[in-house]
Design an enzyme around this catalytic site. Sequence first.
Site, PDB file in Angstrom:
ATOM      1  N   CYS A 132       0.873  -1.187   0.000  1.00 51.86           N
ATOM      2  CA  CYS A 132       0.000   0.000   0.000  1.00 51.86           C
ATOM      3  C   CYS A 132       0.898   1.222   0.000  1.00 51.86           C
ATOM      4  O   CYS A 132       1.669   1.429   0.941  1.00 51.86           O
ATOM      5  CB  CYS A 132      -0.930   0.046   1.212  1.00 51.86           C
ATOM      6  SG  CYS A 132      -1.782   1.649   1.335  1.00 51.86           S
ATOM      7  N   CYS A 146       0.263   3.766   2.912  1.00 48.86           N
ATOM      8  CA  CYS A 146       0.883   3.393   4.197  1.00 48.86           C
ATOM      9  C   CYS A 146       2.395   3.250   4.053  1.00 48.86           C
ATOM     10  O   CYS A 146       3.091   3.173   5.057  1.00 48.86           O
ATOM     11  CB  CYS A 146       0.362   2.052   4.699  1.00 48.86           C
ATOM     12  SG  CYS A 146      -1.360   2.003   5.106  1.00 48.86           S
ATOM     13  N   CYS A 151      -6.070  -2.362   0.955  1.00 46.58           N
ATOM     14  CA  CYS A 151      -5.508  -1.858   2.209  1.00 46.58           C
ATOM     15  C   CYS A 151      -6.617  -1.724   3.249  1.00 46.58           C
ATOM     16  O   CYS A 151      -7.650  -1.122   2.975  1.00 46.58           O
ATOM     17  CB  CYS A 151      -4.843  -0.505   1.984  1.00 46.58           C
ATOM     18  SG  CYS A 151      -4.413   0.301   3.538  1.00 46.58           S
ATOM     19  N   HIS A 211      -6.772   2.310   4.009  1.00 45.45           N
ATOM     20  CA  HIS A 211      -7.134   3.238   2.937  1.00 45.45           C
ATOM     21  C   HIS A 211      -8.170   2.681   1.956  1.00 45.45           C
ATOM     22  O   HIS A 211      -8.656   3.408   1.093  1.00 45.45           O
ATOM     23  CB  HIS A 211      -5.882   3.684   2.189  1.00 45.45           C
ATOM     24  CG  HIS A 211      -4.924   4.441   3.052  1.00 45.45           C
ATOM     25  ND1 HIS A 211      -3.864   3.825   3.693  1.00 45.45           N
ATOM     26  CD2 HIS A 211      -4.880   5.738   3.415  1.00 45.45           C
ATOM     27  CE1 HIS A 211      -3.211   4.736   4.403  1.00 45.45           C
ATOM     28  NE2 HIS A 211      -3.799   5.894   4.257  1.00 45.45           N
ATOM     29  N   LYS A 217     -12.254   6.962  10.848  1.00 45.16           N
ATOM     30  CA  LYS A 217     -10.996   7.626  11.184  1.00 45.16           C
ATOM     31  C   LYS A 217     -10.817   8.809  10.247  1.00 45.16           C
ATOM     32  O   LYS A 217     -10.948   8.684   9.040  1.00 45.16           O
ATOM     33  CB  LYS A 217      -9.815   6.657  11.005  1.00 45.16           C
ATOM     34  CG  LYS A 217      -8.485   7.324  11.305  1.00 45.16           C
ATOM     35  CD  LYS A 217      -7.283   6.535  10.834  1.00 45.16           C
ATOM     36  CE  LYS A 217      -6.024   7.391  11.036  1.00 45.16           C
ATOM     37  NZ  LYS A 217      -4.867   6.927  10.290  1.00 45.16           N
ATOM     38  N   LYS A 228      -7.560  11.811   4.740  1.00 46.30           N
ATOM     39  CA  LYS A 228      -7.790  12.324   3.390  1.00 46.30           C
ATOM     40  C   LYS A 228      -8.586  11.324   2.555  1.00 46.30           C
ATOM     41  O   LYS A 228      -9.522  11.699   1.862  1.00 46.30           O
ATOM     42  CB  LYS A 228      -6.446  12.601   2.722  1.00 46.30           C
ATOM     43  CG  LYS A 228      -6.468  13.836   1.863  1.00 46.30           C
ATOM     44  CD  LYS A 228      -5.083  14.103   1.297  1.00 46.30           C
ATOM     45  CE  LYS A 228      -5.203  14.541  -0.144  1.00 46.30           C
ATOM     46  NZ  LYS A 228      -4.250  13.899  -1.033  1.00 46.30           N
TER      47      LYS A 228
HETATM   48  N1  MSP Z   1       5.402   9.502   8.144  1.00 47.79           N
HETATM   49  C1  MSP Z   1       4.798   8.539   8.990  1.00 47.79           C
HETATM   50  C2  MSP Z   1       5.347   8.627  10.406  1.00 47.79           C
HETATM   51  C3  MSP Z   1       6.833   8.448  10.510  1.00 47.79           C
HETATM   52  S1  MSP Z   1       7.385   8.661  12.147  1.00 47.79           S
HETATM   53  C4  MSP Z   1       8.953   8.118  12.133  1.00 47.79           C
HETATM   54  C5  MSP Z   1       3.297   8.774   9.043  1.00 47.79           C
HETATM   55  N2  MSP Z   1       2.872   9.985   8.717  1.00 47.79           N
HETATM   56  S2  MSP Z   1       1.346  10.484   8.658  1.00 47.79           S
HETATM   57  O1  MSP Z   1       1.377  11.782   8.046  1.00 47.79           O
HETATM   58  O2  MSP Z   1       0.533   9.493   8.058  1.00 47.79           O
HETATM   59  O3  MSP Z   1       0.936  10.722  10.162  1.00 47.79           O
HETATM   60  C6  MSP Z   1       0.504   9.698  10.972  1.00 47.79           C
HETATM   61  C7  MSP Z   1       0.182  10.234  12.346  1.00 47.79           C
HETATM   62  O4  MSP Z   1      -0.720  11.341  12.268  1.00 47.79           O
HETATM   63  C8  MSP Z   1      -0.542   9.229  13.216  1.00 47.79           C
HETATM   64  O5  MSP Z   1       0.315   8.336  13.853  1.00 47.79           O
HETATM   65  C9  MSP Z   1      -1.212  10.143  14.199  1.00 47.79           C
HETATM   66  O6  MSP Z   1      -0.275  10.565  15.142  1.00 47.79           O
HETATM   67  C10 MSP Z   1      -1.638  11.306  13.334  1.00 47.79           C
HETATM   68  N3  MSP Z   1      -2.980  11.125  12.782  1.00 47.79           N
HETATM   69  C11 MSP Z   1      -3.365  11.218  11.466  1.00 47.79           C
HETATM   70  N4  MSP Z   1      -4.707  11.028  11.386  1.00 47.79           N
HETATM   71  C12 MSP Z   1      -5.214  10.822  12.612  1.00 47.79           C
HETATM   72  C13 MSP Z   1      -6.504  10.654  13.145  1.00 47.79           C
HETATM   73  N5  MSP Z   1      -7.573  10.620  12.381  1.00 47.79           N
HETATM   74  N6  MSP Z   1      -6.616  10.548  14.483  1.00 47.79           N
HETATM   75  C14 MSP Z   1      -5.539  10.657  15.323  1.00 47.79           C
HETATM   76  N7  MSP Z   1      -4.325  10.811  14.861  1.00 47.79           N
HETATM   77  C15 MSP Z   1      -4.106  10.789  13.510  1.00 47.79           C
HETATM   78  O7  MSP Z   1       2.582   7.865   9.389  1.00 47.79           O
END
Ligand code: MSP
Length: 498
Positions: free
Chosen positions: A126, A129, A147, A150, A300, A303
């Site tokens: 994916c 992810c 996925c 997503h 959740k 986007k």
């Molecule tokens: N780039 C990786 C993280 C690498 S860290 C070494 C990533 N990025 S992300 O942009 O997808 O951000 C993921 C994080 O954003 C989640 O772990 C969480 O902390 C936060 N969230 C994004 N959407 C969220 C919700 N709907 N609810 C709560 N937190 C969420 O994964």
Amino acid sequence: MGVFYITTPIYYPNAPPHLGHAYTTVYADVLARYHRLIGDDTFFLTGTDEHGLKLQRVAESKGVHPKKFVDEMAEVYKYYWSMLDISYDRFIRTTDEDHEEVVRRAIMDLYKKGLIYRAKYSGLYCVDCEKFYSEGEYEVIDGKPHCPIHKKPLEYLEEDTYYFKLSEFEDYLRRLLSEKDIVYPEQYAREVLGKIEKEGLRDVSIARPKERVWWGIPLPWDEGYTVYVWFDALLNYITGAGYLIDKERFEKYWSSVHHVIGKDILWFHTAIWFSMLKALDIPPPRKLVVHAFVVNRGLKMGKSAGNIIAIEDFVEHYHGSDGARYIIARIFNLHKDVEVSGEQLDTIYNSELVDNYGNLVRRVGVLALRKLNGRVENRGMDGRVEKALSKMLEEYRASMNSYEVSRAIGVVMDFLGEANAYVNQTRPWEKKEPYEELYTLLEAIKYATITLSPVIPRSADKTAKALGFDIVNPFTTSIGSQKEYVVKEAPILFKKIK
Ligand code: MSP
């Protein structure tokens, strides 16, 4: 004086951050500000995760070079974090030179230790992810693997790659996760242990052929490959603390590192990260604080679900950064998902910030100005309120130290409820010189304001200036020690949401 190092995940800057990302970032900011308040040597790291296929594709679809794209997007992230008054000490980007050097050195180190080998890979991927899914993990929709997060079809990949020998760390991980309470809340450690129990620990691919993913850090010993984006990204936490550059600084902050993450990236931050650290002879983090999701209309927030709430809309709705921060910190939940649609959030804002805190500040300010010309000497303090106040401070401290920010705010709100009741009971407006009553109330407001200051820093400053006190460590000043308050004005801090 303690040391406190706190990190957020570094976000993929393929799109601007939304309320889901703000959720993690505001929470981490509140903890960082709390630790600065109590005098800890604090370092707060956030940033962007800029390499990999996802970013490469977004940039390609826009017809720009990924570097140009991420340069712009990093600024977008900083813009949103300043809108929310995020007080990070460093905004790290995986394209920063010191970070790229850390990645090259770390991966070379593991290669030399014989922990990396070359082999074929095939599997379902994916891109959103940046992760492979195995059978049982993915969802089957219309007969095809999708996925689970997503809901998009997975892509089949078959290629030569390099693996990291994750399987060698199985015993270490089991021991770490069951004996040391690193993961908080503990339910998440059990979840990872369960997965290891069920599936064992398989080696992971940590490189991508350049023809497919050229936007990444080249492997130091084989230019035909780039480093897998997660392997690259996780290392940001050691770069940020000064690994390779400043040994003393690194050791100081690393001894107290707290990672805050959403539960979606738990596996990466335990199985993979803890093993990588062990392989590099670096101790595991002090704490991994894991939270649940922000859910909008049952899904959740994200986007791809099409249900995001924009940060600017949220800030506008709650009349500025403090209102937005307060709501986020107050609904924040490590244990379970939180639904944000409906009236509930507005009710919290109106009843807690406007009625409970804001009105008390206004009322007491007005009374001090009218009754005592703004000069409120200490001529004694109500014993019951004093007792409630010291109890509040203890409970607040315990909650904050166990990462339960919402509970800490609740403790302050309960105390403010008692302070409001005290006004109604003692009726200072009917008295000629209500010194004791107003001094008692100003002390109550002072400590409530200080303890809320990590959450609502702007309003806390405003209150402190208007009523005449300083925002200082609440645990090293004693209650009743301020000789006099010189109240200058009675501010209206928050307006009701209709
Ligand atoms: N780039 C990786 C993280 C690498 S860290 C070494 C990533 N990025 S992300 O942009 O997808 O951000 C993921 C994080 O954003 C989640 O772990 C969480 O902390 C936060 N969230 C994004 N959407 C969220 C919700 N709907 N609810 C709560 N937190 C969420 O994964």
